[in-house]
Design a protein around this motif. Structure first.
Motif, PDB file in Angstrom:
ATOM      1  N   GLN A  60       0.850  -1.186   0.000  1.00 10.99           N
ATOM      2  CA  GLN A  60       0.000   0.000   0.000  1.00 10.99           C
ATOM      3  C   GLN A  60       0.882   1.231   0.000  1.00 10.99           C
ATOM      4  OE1 GLN A  60      -2.277  -0.620   3.638  1.00 10.99           O
ATOM      5  NE2 GLN A  60      -4.064  -1.136   2.407  1.00 10.99           N
ATOM      6  N   LYS A  64      -3.388   4.665   0.854  1.00 16.62           N
ATOM      7  CA  LYS A  64      -3.555   3.285   1.350  1.00 16.62           C
ATOM      8  C   LYS A  64      -4.977   2.768   1.176  1.00 16.62           C
ATOM      9  CE  LYS A  64       0.186   3.758   4.580  1.00 16.62           C
ATOM     10  NZ  LYS A  64       1.369   3.565   4.537  1.00 16.62           N
ATOM     11  N   ASP A  67      -5.236  -2.254  -2.051  1.00 16.34           N
ATOM     12  CA  ASP A  67      -4.330  -3.346  -1.706  1.00 16.34           C
ATOM     13  C   ASP A  67      -3.707  -3.856  -2.990  1.00 16.34           C
ATOM     14  OD1 ASP A  67      -4.939  -3.237   0.970  1.00 16.34           O
ATOM     15  OD2 ASP A  67      -6.466  -4.801   0.863  1.00 16.34           O
TER      16      ASP A  67
END
Ligand code: ZN
Length: 111
Positions: A60, A64, A67
């Motif tokens: 990440q 973030k 994924d």
């Protein structure tokens, strides 16, 4: 819709994805550019991981929210996930001629 098989390079990670892929996103952001992705997005319901969950690791960065899943053995990233959406690396699909794809350039660098 067609069902495509996909994998990482070493074959630890295998999956199936449903979709008729005629177009691919080619993004110039710092991450996509380095990995050379040709991407298409599908809902999670069209994606099935067949093997390799234990070999996948997750990267990440930035916000973030995505994924980035890649194989710990061979380093190939076949897909990423953000919530209910899967980003497929079309370079990892069997039998899909990526030369036939219409490339849509995304200026991800500016985001
Ligand atoms: Zn692998």
């Amino acid at each position: 819709m067609k069902t495509h098989k996909g994998s990482c390079h070493c074959g630890s990670v295998t999956f199936e994805v449903e979709g008729d892929f005629a177009e691919a996103l080619s993004c110039n952001c710092s991450h996509c550019k380095r990995k050379g992705f040709l991407l298409a997005f599908v809902p999670k319901s069209q994606f099935t991981l067949l093997s390799g969950e234990a070999k996948l690791t997750t990267y990440q960065f930035n916000k973030k929210q995505i994924d980035h899943r890649f194989c710990q053995i061979c380093g190939v990233q076949p897909f990423g996930q953000s919530g209910e959406t899967i980003a497929i690396n079309l370079n990892c699909l069997e039998g899909l001629n990526t030369d036939d794809l219409i490339l849509k350039k995304v200026d991800g660098k500016k985001f």
